[in-house]
Design an enzyme around this catalytic site. Structure first.
Site, PDB file in Angstrom:
ATOM      1  N   HIS A  86       0.816  -1.217   0.000  1.00 12.42           N
ATOM      2  CA  HIS A  86       0.000   0.000   0.000  1.00 12.42           C
ATOM      3  C   HIS A  86       0.852   1.271   0.000  1.00 12.42           C
ATOM      4  O   HIS A  86       0.337   2.360  -0.232  1.00 12.42           O
ATOM      5  CB  HIS A  86      -0.997  -0.007   1.165  1.00 12.42           C
ATOM      6  N   ASP A 125       0.258  -7.801   1.795  1.00 12.01           N
ATOM      7  CA  ASP A 125       0.517  -6.362   1.711  1.00 12.01           C
ATOM      8  C   ASP A 125       2.016  -6.057   1.729  1.00 12.01           C
ATOM      9  O   ASP A 125       2.496  -5.236   2.511  1.00 12.01           O
ATOM     10  CB  ASP A 125      -0.182  -5.617   2.854  1.00 12.01           C
ATOM     11  N   SER A 206       4.596   2.846   7.796  1.00 12.38           N
ATOM     12  CA  SER A 206       4.278   1.656   7.001  1.00 12.38           C
ATOM     13  C   SER A 206       5.443   1.246   6.123  1.00 12.38           C
ATOM     14  O   SER A 206       6.030   2.079   5.417  1.00 12.38           O
ATOM     15  CB  SER A 206       3.061   1.923   6.119  1.00 12.38           C
TER      16      SER A 206
END
Length: 366
Positions: A86, A125, A206
C-alpha cells in the site's frame, strides 16, 4: 487456575448469541492485557536504544511514491528493499532516500534514488524494491528466525511517521496473531501472521522494520487498529515466504479476509457452550472479531451474585495465562490476574477504575 472445558477450542459456527456478554468488555480485552504484559519488565533504556538506532537507521529508507510516502528496510547488499504494497500502490518505479550521514540533515531531489518495484504480494501487503546502488554504511537487516518472536520482548521501530524522517520508537510484543485479516485503503483484504505491538506507529511508518534487540527484522510495520497501542507488523515468516515467490501474488477479491479490529461492528457470539461445575454455570468460547475462531472463554455463574470471568491464552501456548473479572456483570473490568512466567500460577494482580480498559495499578502476588 480455572481452565476451559474440553471443547473450548476451534469451532466454526455460532451456537448462540450471548446477550449477557457486554460487548464493550469483549472488545477491550486486548488493551487490558497489552498493558499488563508490559508491567513486569524492567529494562534499562538509553544506551541500548541509541545503539539500535545508530546501527539500523542507515538501513531504513524513505519511500516516495506519487504524492505519498512510507518506509522500507534494506534486506540485501545488492539493494533489495522490503516495504508495504500500500506504500507503492501500482507504481512501477518509486523514489528511495537513504539516511543522510549527519543526524537531522536535510535532503533534496539529488538524494532520491530510483527503485524498481520487482514484486507485489496483495495477500500479505508486501512489495519488493530494487535500487542499483547502496550507500556506504547501509548494511542489510537480516530476517529473524521462524518462531523467534516472544510475547513481552522489546522491539524497535524506525520510520517516517507523518513525514518526521527517521523517527525511532520502542515498545513490546503484545501478541503474535496467525491468519489475521485487515483491509488497507487500496480496498484489498489482506491476511498474514502479524506481530501485535505497543510500539507507536503512524502513517509513514508503514513498510519500515520492526526489530528485536539483535537488529533482526521480526516484522514489517503495516497498520494500526482502533484503540490504544494496537499496532501490527507483517511477520518475518510472511516476508520470507514472499521473497520466495517468482511472480506477483493476487488477493482473492471475491472472498477475501474479513477485516478484524477491536472496534469492528460485529456481534460477539458463542462458538461453543458447556456446563461448568466450579462455579456452577456455563462456559462460552467467544468469537468477538467475526473470524469464526475463539478469542477467549467467558464463565457465567448461575448465581447472579457471582462475577463474570474472562479467561485468555495471551501467549498462544494453549494454557490460560490471564483472568479478568467483572464483579458487577456490567461490562466494567474490576480485577485482572496475570501469569507472567507461564508456570500456571498468577504473578500479578491489577485493579481497574470504572469504565477504563487498562489497570491503573498492578501489584505482584506474594
Amino acid at each position: 487456575m480455572p481452565a476451559p472445558g474440553p471443547d473450548a477450542v476451534g469451532g466454526k459456527r455460532p451456537v448462540a448469541t450471548v446477550p449477557s456478554l457486554p460487548g464493550a468488555a469483549a472488545a477491550r480485552y486486548a488493551a487490558a492485557l497489552d498493558w499488563a504484559a508490559a508491567q513486569p519488565r524492567q529494562v534499562t533504556r538509553g544506551a541500548k536504544d541509541a545503539q539500535v538506532y545508530q546501527a539500523a537507521a542507515p538501513s531504513v529508507v524513505l519511500v516516495l511514491a506519487g504524492d505519498g510516502f512510507g518506509s522500507g528496510a534494506l534486506i540485501s547488499a545488492d539493494g533489495k528493499i522490503v516495504t508495504n504494497l500500500h506504500v507503492v500502490g501500482d507504481a512501477k518505479e518509486v523514489g528511495v532516500v537513504f539516511k543522510p550521514a549527519a543526524e537531522g540533515a536535510s535532503f533534496g531531489k539529488a538524494d532520491v534514488r530510483r527503485a524498481k518495484v520487482l514484486r507485489r504480494d496483495e495477500v500479505a501487503d508486501l512489495a519488493l524494491l530494487q535500487v542499483s546502488e547502496v550507500p556506504a554504511g547501509a548494511k542489510p537487516l537480516p530476517l529473524a528466525a521462524s518462531g523467534a518472536v516472544q510475547v513481552g520482548s522489546d522491539v524497535h521501530a524506525i520510520g517516517h511517521p507523518t513525514g518526521q524522517a527517521w523517527t525511532y520508537t520502542r515498545g513490546i510484543v503484545s501478541q503474535v496473531r496467525k491468519d489475521y485479516g485487515w483491509r488497507t485503503e487500496m480496498g484489498l483484504d489482506h491476511k498474514a501472521t502479524v506481530v501485535q505491538t505497543q510500539t507507536p506507529i503512524n502513517p509513514g511508518n508503514s513498510g519500515g522494520p520492526l526489530l528485536d534487540d539483535n537488529l533482526e527484522i521480526i516484522g514489517i510495520n503495516s497498520f494500526k487498529s482502533d484503540g490504544e497501542g494496537l499496532n501490527f507488523a507483517v511477520s518475518a515468516d510472511d516476508v520470507r515466504t514472499f521473497l520466495t515467490l517468482k511472480e506477483d501474488r493476487r488477493a482473492n477479491r471475491s472472498a477475501g479476509a474479513r477485516a478484524v479490529s477491536a472496534g469492528s461492528e460485529c456481534e460477539a457470539v458463542a462458538l461453543k457452550e458447556w456446563a461448568v461445575s466450579d462455579p456452577k454455570g456455563l462456559g462460552y468460547l467467544i468469537d468477538v472479531n467475526c473470524d469464526a475462531e475463539g478469542d477467549f472463554v467467558m464463565i457465567e455463574p448461575a448465581k447472579k451474585s457471582e462475577p463474570h470471568t474472562y479467561l485468555f491464552d495471551h501467549d498462544g501456548d494453549g494454557k490460560i495465562d490471564a483472568e479478568i473479572t467483572d464483579l458487577g456483570r456490567d461490562g466494567n473490568f474490576d480485577e485482572a490476574l496475570l501469569d507472567v512466567d507461564g508456570d500456571g500460577t498468577y504473578d500479578l494482580v491489577g485493579q481497574f477504575k470504572p469504565g477504563e480498559s487498562d489497570p491503573y495499578r498492578y501489584e505482584r502476588i506474594k
